[in-house]
Design a protein around this motif. Structure first.
Motif, PDB file in Angstrom:
ATOM      1  N   MET A 161       8.415  10.286  33.426  1.00  0.00           N
ATOM      2  CA  MET A 161       7.896   9.335  32.453  1.00  0.00           C
ATOM      3  C   MET A 161       8.135   9.898  31.057  1.00  0.00           C
ATOM      4  N   ASN A 162       8.282   9.018  30.105  1.00  0.00           N
ATOM      5  CA  ASN A 162       8.512   9.460  28.734  1.00  0.00           C
ATOM      6  C   ASN A 162       7.261  10.124  28.171  1.00  0.00           C
ATOM      7  N   TYR A 163       7.476  11.171  27.355  1.00  0.00           N
ATOM      8  CA  TYR A 163       6.348  11.837  26.724  1.00  0.00           C
ATOM      9  C   TYR A 163       5.743  10.920  25.657  1.00  0.00           C
ATOM     10  N   PRO A 164       4.424  10.923  25.500  1.00  0.00           N
ATOM     11  CA  PRO A 164       3.836  10.145  24.395  1.00  0.00           C
ATOM     12  C   PRO A 164       4.228  10.759  23.051  1.00  0.00           C
ATOM     13  N   GLN A 165       4.323   9.918  22.032  1.00  0.00           N
ATOM     14  CA  GLN A 165       4.714  10.385  20.708  1.00  0.00           C
ATOM     15  C   GLN A 165       3.533  10.947  19.925  1.00  0.00           C
ATOM     16  N   LYS A 166       2.322  10.554  20.311  1.00  0.00           N
ATOM     17  CA  LYS A 166       1.128  11.013  19.593  1.00  0.00           C
ATOM     18  C   LYS A 166      -0.091  10.844  20.480  1.00  0.00           C
ATOM     19  N   ILE A 167      -1.189  11.447  20.074  1.00  0.00           N
ATOM     20  CA  ILE A 167      -2.459  11.279  20.782  1.00  0.00           C
ATOM     21  C   ILE A 167      -3.032   9.909  20.452  1.00  0.00           C
ATOM     22  N   GLU A 168      -3.495   9.203  21.484  1.00  0.00           N
ATOM     23  CA  GLU A 168      -4.098   7.890  21.273  1.00  0.00           C
ATOM     24  C   GLU A 168      -5.431   7.803  21.995  1.00  0.00           C
ATOM     25  N   PHE A 169      -6.325   6.961  21.504  1.00  0.00           N
ATOM     26  CA  PHE A 169      -7.608   6.712  22.143  1.00  0.00           C
ATOM     27  C   PHE A 169      -7.670   5.263  22.614  1.00  0.00           C
ATOM     28  N   VAL A 170      -8.346   5.048  23.749  1.00  0.00           N
ATOM     29  CA  VAL A 170      -8.477   3.691  24.288  1.00  0.00           C
ATOM     30  C   VAL A 170      -9.247   2.841  23.295  1.00  0.00           C
ATOM     31  N   GLN A 171      -8.693   1.683  22.970  1.00  0.00           N
ATOM     32  CA  GLN A 171      -9.290   0.813  21.957  1.00  0.00           C
ATOM     33  C   GLN A 171     -10.091  -0.333  22.554  1.00  0.00           C
TER      34      GLN A 171
END
Length: 340
Positions: A161-171
């Motif tokens: 799977m592709n690596y995420p580009q940044k940290i994200e939080f569930v909205q």
């Protein structure tokens, strides 16, 4: 007055229920594994798999001896388990050589999980040391099996799977949705659990296909065939979900089983292996359920657990009916003592 050294125990702490349960269960699993490995070694022609199978056999035999020594020191009855009488080395090969490698891989993968869980429940240090050693050797053998499977080109790596580009939080709480409407993509944890449940069910399909092929008892043959269909349904379900993500397709596994119709294993051993596979299925599907964050996955896992538990109950009824189930150690029946 000095005590007789031959009567002095190294450990004066008696085994607790956790140590008894862990050692007793592992004894059965290892005695079963020894039967399978002796069978594989009798027929193996692959010079690369052979030494790994021999090493695996010596590890399992060593574990059995260690458990026996602990039980003997405690004047605890040694379980009957399984013996050479449960395997027929004169029977033709039921599985091709590569399945012996798959068996070593899967047993050590599951063993690493099982031994870690068992070790965490033990507090007597000699027993804890034993299970820690089991974790170490299982992890080491798992790595050796993976290496050889990769070299032979028979190991399917988990999906990339592709690596995420940044940290994200569930909205939004819709992160948990999935029953209706648009579903969010699988997360890394869900994808991992799905992949390894597919892999484990493929293993079960091969085992039960072979068992059903050699069983003469119609009731047992039909029962094993039913179990194979349950595993096939799980594989189809998970593969369909992954295909929606453009990640995985169906893999054929029947090539691992030969055309033999002579059983190399006793019916009791076959049913014990089925019970092991059922227990593993329930534990690991429950683990996947606990880690899933999509409602549709939770619903599917809950349904699967119910189906496997119903199948496991029928397996229990069969082994009890045929007097194949060795009773686990029971606590003292105080009510019965008071009546006597």
């Amino acid at each position: 007055m000095k005590s007789n050294d031959s009567q002095v125990k190294k450990h004066n702490i008696e085994l607790s229920c956790t140590e008894i349960g862990g050692l007793w269960s592992i004894y059965f699993q290892e005695s079963m594994t020894v039967c399978f490995l002796k069978y594989f070694l009798h027929h193996l022609q692959d010079a690369e798999i052979l030494p790994l199978a021999e090493e695996s056999l010596q590890i399992s035999l060593g574990r059995l001896d260690h458990i026996k020594s602990i039980f003997l020191a405690e004047n605890f009855p040694i379980p009957a388990g399984f013996s050479d009488g449960d395997v027929n080395l004169a029977a033709p090969p039921l599985f091709h050589d590569t399945f012996a490698l798959s068996f070593i891989y899967m047993m050590n993968r599951l063993g690493t999980i099982n031994y870690a869980f068992t070790a965490s429940n033990n507090v007597r240090l000699d027993v804890l040391d034993f299970f820690n050693e089991c974790i170490h050797t299982s992890t080491e053998m798992f790595g050796k099996a993976v290496k050889l499977m990769l070299e032979k080109g028979i190991y399917d790596r988990p999906p990339k799977m592709n690596y995420p580009q940044k940290i994200e939080f569930v909205q939004e709480v819709s992160f948990l949705d999935g029953m209706l409407g648009k579903k969010r993509p699988l997360n890394a944890i869900e994808l991992s659990e799905m992949f390894f449940n597919i892999e484990r069910n493929y293993f079960s399909i091969i085992v039960m296909l072979g068992f059903a092929q050699v069983l003469e008892d119609k009731k047992l043959k039909d029962f094993v065939t039913r179990g194979r269909k349950i595993s096939e349904q799980q594989v189809k379900l998970f593969n369909d979900l992954l295909l929606e993500e453009d990640l995985l397709g169906t893999v054929t596994v029947s090539m691992e089983v030969t055309a033999s119709t002579v059983s190399p294993f006793s019916e009791k051993l076959i049913m014990f292996m089925i019970n092991v596979l059922n227990a593993v299925d329930i534990v690991l599907i429950s683990h996947a359920l606990a880690l899933s964050m999509r409602a549709d996955l939770i619903a599917q896992y809950t349904k699967i657990i119910g189906e496997v538990m119903a199948y496991a109950k029928d397996a229990f009824d069969i082994v009890v009916e045929r007097k194949w189930l060795e009773q686990p150690p029971l606590v003292t029946d105080r009510q019965q003592l008071l009546k006597s």
